[in-house]
Structure formats: structure tokens, C-alpha cells
Design a protein around this motif. Sequence first.
Motif, PDB file in Angstrom:
ATOM      1  N   ILE A 353       5.180  -5.013   8.567  1.00 57.17           N
ATOM      2  CA  ILE A 353       4.919  -5.547   7.383  1.00 57.17           C
ATOM      3  C   ILE A 353       5.781  -6.806   7.060  1.00 57.17           C
ATOM      4  O   ILE A 353       5.114  -7.702   6.524  1.00 57.17           O
ATOM      5  N   LYS A 354       6.937  -6.924   7.525  1.00 59.09           N
ATOM      6  CA  LYS A 354       7.672  -8.167   7.346  1.00 59.09           C
ATOM      7  C   LYS A 354       6.912  -9.188   7.854  1.00 59.09           C
ATOM      8  O   LYS A 354       6.977 -10.528   7.357  1.00 59.09           O
ATOM      9  N   ASP A 357       3.994 -10.164   5.895  1.00 61.04           N
ATOM     10  CA  ASP A 357       4.395 -10.591   4.540  1.00 61.04           C
ATOM     11  C   ASP A 357       4.950 -12.030   4.744  1.00 61.04           C
ATOM     12  O   ASP A 357       4.445 -13.124   4.167  1.00 61.04           O
ATOM     13  N   GLN A 358       5.989 -12.320   5.469  1.00 59.86           N
ATOM     14  CA  GLN A 358       6.848 -13.444   5.681  1.00 59.86           C
ATOM     15  C   GLN A 358       6.425 -14.623   6.591  1.00 59.86           C
ATOM     16  O   GLN A 358       6.659 -15.652   6.297  1.00 59.86           O
ATOM     17  N   HIS A 361       2.013 -14.362   5.645  1.00 58.27           N
ATOM     18  CA  HIS A 361       1.381 -14.873   4.361  1.00 58.27           C
ATOM     19  C   HIS A 361       0.225 -13.844   3.927  1.00 58.27           C
ATOM     20  O   HIS A 361      -0.467 -14.392   3.064  1.00 58.27           O
ATOM     21  N   ARG A 363      -1.369 -11.551   1.605  1.00 60.02           N
ATOM     22  CA  ARG A 363      -0.846 -11.086   0.059  1.00 60.02           C
ATOM     23  C   ARG A 363      -1.667 -10.208  -0.694  1.00 60.02           C
ATOM     24  O   ARG A 363      -1.459  -9.792  -1.585  1.00 60.02           O
ATOM     25  N   TRP A 365      -3.247  -6.210   0.179  1.00 64.05           N
ATOM     26  CA  TRP A 365      -3.094  -4.982   1.058  1.00 64.05           C
ATOM     27  C   TRP A 365      -3.840  -4.005   0.623  1.00 64.05           C
ATOM     28  O   TRP A 365      -3.762  -3.564  -0.529  1.00 64.05           O
ATOM     29  N   VAL A 382       6.783  -5.567   0.086  1.00 64.57           N
ATOM     30  CA  VAL A 382       6.385  -6.851  -0.043  1.00 64.57           C
ATOM     31  C   VAL A 382       6.347  -6.890  -1.613  1.00 64.57           C
ATOM     32  O   VAL A 382       6.349  -8.206  -2.163  1.00 64.57           O
ATOM     33  N   LYS A 391       2.482 -13.456  -7.299  1.00 62.53           N
ATOM     34  CA  LYS A 391       2.331 -13.488  -5.857  1.00 62.53           C
ATOM     35  C   LYS A 391       0.837 -13.986  -5.249  1.00 62.53           C
ATOM     36  O   LYS A 391       0.565 -14.080  -4.077  1.00 62.53           O
ATOM     37  N   ASP A 419      -1.910 -18.569  -3.168  1.00 58.58           N
ATOM     38  CA  ASP A 419      -0.606 -18.286  -2.661  1.00 58.58           C
ATOM     39  C   ASP A 419       0.602 -18.826  -3.261  1.00 58.58           C
ATOM     40  O   ASP A 419       0.558 -19.958  -3.664  1.00 58.58           O
TER      41      ASP A 419
END
Length: 421
Positions: A353-354, A357-358, A361, A363, A365, A382, A391, A419
Motif C-alpha cells: 500500500i505504501k 500510495d507514495q 500515487h 489515489r 482504491w 492512505v 487528496k 492529484d
Amino acid sequence: MKGLANGLPTNATQYSFPKNVCQKSSLRCWQTHQASSSPVQRRYASSKPHRPRTAIFFPGQGVQRVGMLTPWLEAFPATAKPAVEEIDHLLGYNLSKIIEEGPNSILTATGNAQPAIMASSLLILRILERDFGFKTTERVDVTLGHSLGEFAALVAGGFVVFEDSLYLVRKRAELMAECSQRAVEEHGGEYGMVAIVTEPDHLTSLIEAIHEFLGFHSAGSKSESAQDVPPIQQVSIANINSKNQIVLSGNIERIKTLLTHVRQFGGHDPRAVRLKSDSPFHSPLMKPAGAAMKKLLDGKSRAKGRENEDIVSFPGKIECISNVSARPFQSKEDLKDLWARQCVETVRWWDSIKYLDQEQHVRRWIGIGPGKVGRNLVGKEVGMRGRDAVKGGGVWGISDPKEVEEVLRALEDTEMMKDEE
């Protein structure tokens, strides 16, 4: 239910949602659809440029529930009933009756729970595609699944067809159950899984304390020393689910001893919750299942018309994230290797997930399948629950027909959101 047996995603023939969809069902929620002057699927079938990156994710074992398919059968009989009949035919027994009637003790058994959850998840996706015109390959950028959910994610991503995945998940469940039974017969004891919840800033030190107790030190590893000890003493970190939750797998008494040690000498007082699992998944006890899976994945498809093709296809239609590497599968051999190793190794859900997400990107889910555990884990990491205008996306889940309208409308509303980065 030919389309489902031949694999997902499929861009099914589009048709208008029937006007009498609510007859003989409790779907008052669908009445809002009928107020629209245009067919429902036209609202959700199109794709637009520059939309936020979108992921769909699927749940793992433990979310099974007696009656979990009943609302879908009542709401969408034209799609769901043939699908369920085909699932029973492919498995060679009446799984749908176990899902509908239970008892829970029979449904929870690994050999039933795993195919039930995977098939239910993909049935929901199939309904989205057929009854709402949702084009998965156009609307989704990446798929992933939690543990067992990886089977559904690989079908949705186009790496394996539904019939083969159902066969594989059934065989894997049988192999895992055999591993557990063998441990009980040869060594005694009770085996399973326990979720451990702690404060976010304590997770790293908690994992270190667990590794120290077990006698190895690399986070998430399954060292040779851990595999050499008798099953009666084995405990592994099966899942790293979020910034404050892990799952331990192995002998239940040994897990209790570990927790006592951690509380007495490690300075931690985590909350422990026994999971609805009759086997210690993602542990060295599952090594025979992993070896058997590797052989199965080297074989040919069982699906009609694909008998001469490999069971695994690469590349797929949508990128898929591995539980083991927390990164996309890179090749056919990489996929087969990591998929087989998943029986034994730690599920790196938090890292997955990280990463999305990071670094990627993502946005938006969308959790698809029974239960709400997955969406809660994703939302926690997130920092979103439902739509998030700041977000430019959101976290949603579809486990019941009543949730479809809200999620598809939210996707439409966020289609052109920018974003935050």
C-alpha cells in the motif's frame, strides 16, 4: 456463465439495466437508477484521460460469512445464478449450498473458505462489468489482493483465467489443510493465526522483540533456524498489514508464550485477536504446499480451448502487485516463483500500500469482495475514508449490492480530480 469461466476482466456486451430490476428483491437502493433517463452502464463504462490512478484490491481468508452471496443472487439473478452454477460445476461439489446455508464451521474450513471468498469476489467484479458496463481494463491501473486475494487480483489483471485460478485455489487450500493436519498428527498441538495490534510507533520494536524471541533478526524473514525447529515450536510473522498490525502464524500455545515474553520483557502490551483460520498460513509449515504450487504453476491450463497454453500468462492486462515483493510482477517466471512462495513467506501488505500510495500515487482504491477489513486497512494507511476532495480520490468497498451505486458515482465524481501532488 461462460464469460467468467474464460477469465476476467472481460468487456461484456453492454445492455440497458432492466427496468424491473427491483422486482421480488429488497433492492430499494436501485430505484435511484431508474430515475435516470440514460442507461446506468453508460454513466460508468467510459474512461477519461488524466483520471487519478486507480487500484482494485481483494480480501483474504477470514471474511467468509454464511449467506454472503444471497444479496447478489437476489439482486442480479441473470448474472449471479449462472455464475454460481458454473462455480459448483468446476469444483465438482455444491460450494454454493455451503455458502448459502453453512454451517459456519464447514464454510470456515480452509478447503471451502478459500474458493468461496475468491469466487465471491470475482462474481462481484463480473456483475460490475456485465450489469453496469464497468470496463476494468480502462478504469483500473493496478490490482492487488491480500494473501488469498492475490488469486482474484491475478484473474482481474489477466494473468490467469478464472477456471484455472479456482482449481489452483482449491488445490492450494487442500495442500495447506494437509500440512496442518500432518503437523497435528505428528507433533500434536493446535495451529492457527493471531492478529497483533499495537501503537504505530511501537511496531518496529515489537517486530524486533518477536524476532529476538524466535531467534532471527531480519524483518519479515523465515530463517533456516525457524524452519528447522519442530512444528510444535514454530511461529512466524505471516502478515504485516499496517503501521500497527501484524499477524502471527504457527502453534497457538507457542504464540501465547511469545506474547507473554513480549509483555514481560519487551515493554509492549499489544492486543491479540485469534483469526478465523484453521491453518497457520505463511509459515514454514506450509513448505510442502509451496513446492506443490510451484509444480502446478509450471503446468498447462485446464480451461476449455486453452489446454495447450501455460496456466500463467504474461504480461497481463493490468499491473498486479506481489504479496511477497510488494512490487509488480516482472515476468512469467517471477510471477510463478513469488506466487508459490506466498504460501510460506510474509504478506507485505503494508509495504504494498505504501508503494502504491507514495511512489505510484494511486489515489482511488476500490475493495471488491466480502467483508470490510481490506478497505479499513487501506484507508488507515492512505489517510482516506470514502471520498477525499483534498487528496483527489478516496477509498471505497463493494461487498453488498447496496454499495455499488455510491462507489460508481464516487468514481465518476472523482474522474477528473487532480492529484494533490
